[in-house]
Design a protein around this motif. Structure first.
Motif, PDB file in Angstrom:
ATOM      1  N   ARG A  86       0.824  -1.207   0.000  1.00 19.28           N
ATOM      2  CA  ARG A  86       0.000   0.000   0.000  1.00 19.28           C
ATOM      3  C   ARG A  86       0.860   1.259   0.000  1.00 19.28           C
ATOM      4  N   ASP A 125      -3.987  -3.049   8.504  1.00 19.80           N
ATOM      5  CA  ASP A 125      -5.320  -2.615   8.077  1.00 19.80           C
ATOM      6  C   ASP A 125      -5.600  -1.219   8.616  1.00 19.80           C
ATOM      7  N   ASP A 175      -5.475   3.003   6.586  1.00 21.44           N
ATOM      8  CA  ASP A 175      -6.569   3.983   6.447  1.00 21.44           C
ATOM      9  C   ASP A 175      -6.059   5.359   6.872  1.00 21.44           C
TER      10      ASP A 175
HETATM   11 MN    MN Z   1      -8.998  -1.783   5.710  1.00 23.94          MN
END
Ligand code: MN
Ligand code: IPM
Length: 376
Positions: free
Chosen positions: A104, A267, A271
Motif C-alpha cells: 500500500r 489494516d 486507512d
Molecule cells: Mn482496511
C-alpha cells in the motif's frame, strides 16, 4: 505484441463504475505501450450471491489460478450482514492465492492537499508492506456461554484456569475470543520482501508491532525481524509500537520509507495513510503473491450510497491498475499512468467532489486515459 488476460471482478456499489475507468486507462496504456488486454469478467459480489448463493467457489478460484493478476473493484452491500462478502470473497481470495503481501503506497501526489499542515509530497512518500494472510485474520475464534461447551472454548477456559486461576464458567457467563497467529515462515517472507523493497528505495525499514503488550505474538515478530535484518546490514531499521506509529505518521511522515506490519495493524494504519495522502479516493493496494496470482484493488470500500451517480473518484482504482500492469512487467506503462494521474491532479480542472471538484467518475477516467496516450 504482448497479450494479457486479466480477470476482473467489479463487485458491489461503486465497484463497476470505478473499474470501468481503470479498464479505460489500462486499455489506453496498452495502445500507447504496445500490449493488449483481454478482460475476463466475473460477476462475483452481492448480487451474484443473492441470486446463486455463490460467494467465490472452489471452482471459480481454480479457474482464476490460471492468471497472474486479478483486477478487483469493491465488495460490500448493505443487504448482506457484515463479514459475509468480505470473508467469502476478498479474504477468501487473499488466502487461497496466498497473497502474503499487501502493498500500500502512501504517497502524496503533487496537486493534492494533505490535511497535515506544512507537509509536502517530499514528506509523504512511503510504502506500507502489510502481512496479508496471518495474525488476527486467520478466522479462529468463537463464543461460549456458561455451562455450554463449544469445542475450542474449552481450551480457552483451561487457559484462563491455568494462567489466571479464573474459572470462566462461574466468573463470566459469556465470552468471545479471536486468536492471532503468526508463523515463522509467514513472518519471514513478508519481512524479507520489505527488506528487498527497502534496498531499492531509501534503505530504511520500520517495523510495526505491539511487543510491549502482546509479547508472545509480536515478540516473535520482532525476533524474526531481527534475524532477517542480519542479512541486510546496509538497511537502517527501527521498531515502532502501532499506537506510536499512528502519531508519527501524522507528525513526521517524512521519517518513513518502507514500513512492514502485521496484518491487523496494517489494516488500521493504512486507512490513516490514505488520509494523509489526500483521502481514500487516492489510495491503491496490491495483494501480491510474487510467484502466484496477485490481486489489485482500491483500499476503499463499495460506498453503496454513491452507487450509480457517476460521482466518486476513480483514481485509487486507476492507480491500482498501474500497480497491476507493473506486476505483469509493464513498468513504463505503469509509470505513465501514475504520471498521468499526477498531471490530472496538478492541473486540477477535472476532479471529483472529494477533491473539491464537480467532474464525474467518467470525466476523470477520460482525462487520465487521454494523458496516458499523449505521454507516449
Ligand atoms: Mn482496511
Ligand atoms: C482492507 C479492508 C479489508 C481488510 C476488509 C474489507 C476485509 O478493510 O482491505 O483494508 O480488513 O483487510
Amino acid at each position: 505484441m504482448a497479450q494479457y488476460k486479466i480477470p476482473v471482478i467489479p463487485g458491489d456499489g461503486i465497484g463497476p463504475e470505478i473499474v470501468a475507468e481503470g479498464r479505460k486507462v489500462l486499455d489506453a496504456a496498452g495502445e500507447a505501450y504496445g500490449f493488449d488486454i483481454e478482460w475476463i469478467e466475473y460477476p462475483h459480489g452481492a448480487e451474484h450471491y443473492l441470486k446463486t448463493g455463490e460467494l467465490l467457489s472452489e471452482d471459480t478460484l481454480k479457474e482464476l489460478s490460471g492468471y497472474d493478476a486479478i483486477y478487483l473493484g469493491s465488495i460490500g452491500d448493505p443487504r448482506i450482514p457484515p463479514g459475509v462478502l468480505e470473508q467469502g470473497i476478498l479474504l477468501n481470495a487473499r488466502f487461497y492465492f496466498d497473497q502474503y503481501i499487501n502493498l500500500r503506497p502512501v504517497k502524496l501526489l503533487k496537486g493534492v492537499e494533505t490535511p497535515l499542515k506544512d507537509k509536502t509530497p517530499e514528506d509523504i512518500d512511503f510504502v506500507v508492506v502489510r502481512e496479508n494472510t496471518e495474525d488476527l485474520y486467520i478466522g479462529v475464534g468463537g463464543r461460549a456461554s456458561a455451562g455450554k461447551s463449544h469445542g475450542t472454548a474449552e481450551i480457552v477456559r483451561n487457559l484462563y484456569h491455568v494462567k489466571f486461576g479464573l474459572d470462566i464458567e462461574t466468573d463470566a457467563d459469556e465470552i468471545a475470543y479471536q486468536i492471532g497467529l503468526i508463523s515463522r515462515q509467514g513472518t519471514e517472507r513478508v519481512i524479507r520482501y520489505a527488506f528487498e523493497l527497502a534496498s531499492t528505495r531509501e534503505k530504511q525499514l520500520a517495523s510495526v508491532d505491539k511487543a510491549n503488550v502482546m509479547t508472545d505474538i509480536y515478540g516473535f515478530w520482532r525476533e524474526v525481524f531481527t534475524s532477517v535484518a542480519g542479512e541486510y546490514p546496509d538497511i537502517e531499521t527501527d521498531f515502532n509500537f502501532v499506537d506510536a506509529i499512528c502519531m508519527w505518521f501524522v507528525k513526521n511522515p517524512e521519517w518513513f520509507d518502507v514500513v512492514v506490519t502485521p496484518n491487523m495493524f496494517g489494516d488500521i494504519i493504512t486507512d490513516l495513510g490514505a488520509m494523509i495522502q489526500g483521502g481514500l479516493g487516492l489510495a491503491p493496494g496490491g495483494n501480491i503473491n510474487p510467484d502466484g496470482v496477485s490481486m489489485f484493488e482500491p483500499i476503499h470500500g463499495s460506498a453503496p450510497k454513491h452507487r450509480g451517480l457517476n460521482k466518486v473518484n476513480p483514481i485509487a482504482t486507476i492507480w491500482a491498475g498501474a500497480m497491476l500492469i507493473e506486476q505483469l512487467g509493464e513498468r513504463d506503462a505503469a509509470n505513465a499512468i501514475v504520471g498521468a494521474i499526477e498531471t490530472n491532479l496538478i492541473e486540477g480542472a477535472v476532479k471529483t467532489y472529494d477533491l473539491g471538484g464537480s467532474s464525474g467518475t467518467t470525466d476523470v477516467g477520460d482525462d487520465i486515459a487521454g494523458r496516458v496516450m499523449q505521454a507516449r
